[in-house]
Design a protein around this motif. Structure first.
Motif, PDB file in Angstrom:
ATOM      1  N   ARG A 173       0.810  -1.220   0.000  1.00  0.00           N
ATOM      2  CA  ARG A 173       0.000   0.000   0.000  1.00  0.00           C
ATOM      3  C   ARG A 173       0.843   1.271   0.000  1.00  0.00           C
ATOM      4  N   ARG A 174       2.098   1.164   0.396  1.00  0.00           N
ATOM      5  CA  ARG A 174       2.994   2.325   0.312  1.00  0.00           C
ATOM      6  C   ARG A 174       3.621   2.453  -1.060  1.00  0.00           C
ATOM      7  N   ALA A 175       3.847   1.335  -1.726  1.00  0.00           N
ATOM      8  CA  ALA A 175       4.471   1.344  -3.039  1.00  0.00           C
ATOM      9  C   ALA A 175       3.483   1.844  -4.092  1.00  0.00           C
ATOM     10  N   PRO A 176       3.985   2.364  -5.214  1.00  0.00           N
ATOM     11  CA  PRO A 176       3.077   2.764  -6.299  1.00  0.00           C
ATOM     12  C   PRO A 176       2.209   1.591  -6.758  1.00  0.00           C
ATOM     13  N   ARG A 177       0.971   1.859  -7.040  1.00  0.00           N
ATOM     14  CA  ARG A 177       0.058   0.807  -7.480  1.00  0.00           C
ATOM     15  C   ARG A 177       0.450   0.292  -8.865  1.00  0.00           C
ATOM     16  N   MET A 178       0.025  -0.922  -9.146  1.00  0.00           N
ATOM     17  CA  MET A 178       0.248  -1.477 -10.463  1.00  0.00           C
ATOM     18  C   MET A 178      -0.544  -0.681 -11.497  1.00  0.00           C
ATOM     19  N   ASP A 179       0.084  -0.466 -12.651  1.00  0.00           N
ATOM     20  CA  ASP A 179      -0.568   0.252 -13.742  1.00  0.00           C
ATOM     21  C   ASP A 179      -0.731  -0.683 -14.929  1.00  0.00           C
ATOM     22  N   SER A 180      -1.423  -0.194 -15.967  1.00  0.00           N
ATOM     23  CA  SER A 180      -1.802  -1.055 -17.084  1.00  0.00           C
ATOM     24  C   SER A 180      -1.059  -0.742 -18.371  1.00  0.00           C
ATOM     25  N   TYR A 181       0.047  -0.005 -18.295  1.00  0.00           N
ATOM     26  CA  TYR A 181       0.892   0.141 -19.480  1.00  0.00           C
ATOM     27  C   TYR A 181       1.643  -1.167 -19.718  1.00  0.00           C
ATOM     28  N   HIS A 182       2.450  -1.213 -20.775  1.00  0.00           N
ATOM     29  CA  HIS A 182       3.185  -2.428 -21.109  1.00  0.00           C
ATOM     30  C   HIS A 182       4.046  -2.886 -19.926  1.00  0.00           C
ATOM     31  N   ASN A 183       3.913  -4.179 -19.563  1.00  0.00           N
ATOM     32  CA  ASN A 183       4.709  -4.772 -18.487  1.00  0.00           C
ATOM     33  C   ASN A 183       4.553  -4.039 -17.154  1.00  0.00           C
ATOM     34  N   GLY A 184       3.343  -3.550 -16.894  1.00  0.00           N
ATOM     35  CA  GLY A 184       3.118  -2.822 -15.641  1.00  0.00           C
ATOM     36  C   GLY A 184       3.366  -3.671 -14.406  1.00  0.00           C
ATOM     37  N   GLY A 185       3.063  -4.951 -14.477  1.00  0.00           N
ATOM     38  CA  GLY A 185       3.310  -5.823 -13.335  1.00  0.00           C
ATOM     39  C   GLY A 185       4.782  -5.999 -13.050  1.00  0.00           C
ATOM     40  N   GLY A 215      -4.490 -14.116 -21.495  1.00  0.00           N
ATOM     41  CA  GLY A 215      -4.668 -12.810 -22.100  1.00  0.00           C
ATOM     42  C   GLY A 215      -3.412 -12.226 -22.706  1.00  0.00           C
ATOM     43  N   ASP A 216      -2.223 -12.661 -22.280  1.00  0.00           N
ATOM     44  CA  ASP A 216      -1.006 -12.102 -22.858  1.00  0.00           C
ATOM     45  C   ASP A 216      -0.645 -12.769 -24.169  1.00  0.00           C
ATOM     46  N   ARG A 217      -1.535 -13.597 -24.712  1.00  0.00           N
ATOM     47  CA  ARG A 217      -1.337 -14.158 -26.043  1.00  0.00           C
ATOM     48  C   ARG A 217      -1.998 -13.302 -27.119  1.00  0.00           C
ATOM     49  N   LEU A 218      -2.520 -12.170 -26.742  1.00  0.00           N
ATOM     50  CA  LEU A 218      -3.130 -11.272 -27.715  1.00  0.00           C
ATOM     51  C   LEU A 218      -2.068 -10.753 -28.680  1.00  0.00           C
ATOM     52  N   PRO A 219      -2.478 -10.292 -29.882  1.00  0.00           N
ATOM     53  CA  PRO A 219      -1.506 -10.079 -30.964  1.00  0.00           C
ATOM     54  C   PRO A 219      -0.628  -8.845 -30.866  1.00  0.00           C
ATOM     55  N   SER A 220      -0.905  -7.925 -29.954  1.00  0.00           N
ATOM     56  CA  SER A 220      -0.122  -6.692 -29.907  1.00  0.00           C
ATOM     57  C   SER A 220      -0.065  -6.150 -28.494  1.00  0.00           C
ATOM     58  N   ILE A 221       0.899  -5.254 -28.254  1.00  0.00           N
ATOM     59  CA  ILE A 221       1.004  -4.599 -26.956  1.00  0.00           C
ATOM     60  C   ILE A 221      -0.267  -3.833 -26.639  1.00  0.00           C
ATOM     61  N   SER A 222      -0.803  -3.124 -27.625  1.00  0.00           N
ATOM     62  CA  SER A 222      -2.015  -2.329 -27.370  1.00  0.00           C
ATOM     63  C   SER A 222      -3.206  -3.215 -27.041  1.00  0.00           C
ATOM     64  N   ARG A 232      -7.424   1.825 -21.820  1.00  0.00           N
ATOM     65  CA  ARG A 232      -6.234   1.861 -22.674  1.00  0.00           C
ATOM     66  C   ARG A 232      -6.555   1.623 -24.151  1.00  0.00           C
ATOM     67  N   ALA A 233      -7.817   1.471 -24.494  1.00  0.00           N
ATOM     68  CA  ALA A 233      -8.193   1.010 -25.826  1.00  0.00           C
ATOM     69  C   ALA A 233      -7.621   1.873 -26.947  1.00  0.00           C
ATOM     70  N   ASN A 234      -7.534   3.151 -26.747  1.00  0.00           N
ATOM     71  CA  ASN A 234      -7.072   4.045 -27.812  1.00  0.00           C
ATOM     72  C   ASN A 234      -5.652   4.553 -27.599  1.00  0.00           C
ATOM     73  N   HIS A 235      -4.921   3.940 -26.676  1.00  0.00           N
ATOM     74  CA  HIS A 235      -3.562   4.385 -26.405  1.00  0.00           C
ATOM     75  C   HIS A 235      -2.593   3.734 -27.385  1.00  0.00           C
ATOM     76  N   SER A 236      -1.693   4.521 -27.918  1.00  0.00           N
ATOM     77  CA  SER A 236      -0.744   4.015 -28.909  1.00  0.00           C
ATOM     78  C   SER A 236       0.316   3.152 -28.248  1.00  0.00           C
ATOM     79  N   THR A 237       0.945   2.299 -29.057  1.00  0.00           N
ATOM     80  CA  THR A 237       2.052   1.482 -28.555  1.00  0.00           C
ATOM     81  C   THR A 237       3.178   2.363 -28.025  1.00  0.00           C
ATOM     82  N   ALA A 242       6.404   4.219 -23.566  1.00  0.00           N
ATOM     83  CA  ALA A 242       6.966   5.372 -22.848  1.00  0.00           C
ATOM     84  C   ALA A 242       6.550   5.345 -21.378  1.00  0.00           C
ATOM     85  N   GLU A 243       5.292   4.976 -21.113  1.00  0.00           N
ATOM     86  CA  GLU A 243       4.843   4.881 -19.722  1.00  0.00           C
ATOM     87  C   GLU A 243       5.545   3.744 -18.989  1.00  0.00           C
ATOM     88  N   TYR A 244       5.873   2.684 -19.707  1.00  0.00           N
ATOM     89  CA  TYR A 244       6.631   1.571 -19.126  1.00  0.00           C
ATOM     90  C   TYR A 244       7.962   2.061 -18.579  1.00  0.00           C
TER      91      TYR A 244
END
Length: 316
Positions: A173-185, A215-222, A232-237, A242-244
């Motif tokens: 809870r002190r650390a930054p939360r997980m985000d949904s950009y590429h490799n956020g975990g 789900g990580d077998r999907l065809p693209s990073i986006s 994230r649907a309209n966010h570019s690769t 860059a957020e990663y």
């Protein structure tokens, strides 16, 4: 009087009927019993709700929550952290398998090493049918007393799935939360390493299932990131990448490091970026395997790394 459990297990799921009962039986059959199991159902449309409600009715440790709509995998994971009441926390995937003593061994290790923030066991990968497919040697220096060394080792080395370890909840809870950009975990786990050492139980007690519905077998990073979070649907690769990189810089900036250690971590980022930062390995272990994915098990969860069959367990 309600007793607060020491450990909270958060299980996010979406359309998980294929493997869910095996995971629930493994978790509820653990030798360590002082836990709550919180299930967050991301508006499943299959038999997931029926399965979860049956387990919640049968075992008071199970708390079932159904999201009114599919909020995405990452918000569903973060939601579970907010629901936890324990001192310790563990995410569990609905399609993985767990050795009987996994929780007991991880909690005991954290009790022995109070400066450690996370503990997991050695792991193996099983296929869709539960057959042992591959074992992994854990070669990451996450047990180093040096925060920059721990951080750097997570940048450059595969070999574990610490995302699913038992973690001190106050640190999460002190650390930054997980985000949904590429490799956020992956960024999230690297951030945790800046708060303390990781421990590894030297037995194969965690079995990550690799199957076509992941789900990580999907065809693209986006496409992967859109599955993680519909926003994230309209966010570019380019933005997601860059957020990663920016995510790594953010966890360094926000972590409790000395100026010297902070500078060493920034140098590690520069070296990583120059050497391999944006390359995506063709075959990688998913530190960030946070995507919901969609029989009888075939690997032994008794702890032996030589075993190849899971003991069948009747639901308790």
């Amino acid at each position: 009087m309600t007793t607060t459990p020491r450990l909270s297990i958060g299980l996010p799921v979406y359309n998980g009927e294929n493997y869910l009962t095996e995971a629930l039986d493994d978790l509820l059959g653990q030798t360590y019993t002082d836990f709550e199991l919180i299930i967050s159902d991301n508006a499943s449309t299959d038999a997931t709700e029926r399965i979860c409600r049956a387990y919640a009715d049968a075992d008071p440790r199970v708390r079932y929550i159904r999201q009114p709509r599919n909020i995405g995998a990452v918000p569903n994971h973060n939601f579970l952290v907010g629901q936890a009441r324990g001192e310790l926390f563990k995410w569990a995937a609905h399609d993985d398998r767990f050795g009987d003593t996994l929780l007991e061994r991880c909690v005991a290790a954290l009790d022995t090493e109070p400066d450690a923030v996370l503990c997991h066991s050695h792991m193996a990968v099983v296929d869709a049918d539960g057959t042992l497919a591959e074992k992994y040697d854990y070669t990451i220096a996450t047990d180093s007393p040096s925060a920059p060394e721990r951080f750097k080792s997570l940048l450059v080395t595969d070999g574990g799935d610490d995302f699913y370890g038992v973690v001190r909840l106050d640190v999460m809870r002190r650390a930054p939360r997980m985000d949904s950009y590429h490799n956020g975990g992956r960024v999230f786990v690297a951030g945790l390493s800046l708060y303390g050492r990781f421990l590894q139980v030297p037995e194969v007690l965690y079995f990550r299932r690799d199957h076509p519905g992941r789900g990580d077998r999907l065809p693209s990073i986006s496409a992967v990131c859109s599955n993680l979070d519909p926003r994230r649907a309209n966010h570019s690769t380019a933005r997601l990448l860059a957020e990663y990189v920016g995510g790594y810089l953010s966890v360094i900036r926000r972590s409790p490091l000395s100026p010297r250690d902070r500078a060493a971590c920034y140098r590690a980022i520069l070296g990583w970026f120059a050497g391999r930062g944006m390359r995506i390995p063709a075959r990688r272990l998913a530190f960030a395997r946070v995507l919901p994915s969609f029989g009888a098990g075939q690997v032994d969860t008794s702890g032996s790394s030589e075993s190849s069959t899971l003991r069948e367990r009747k639901r308790r």
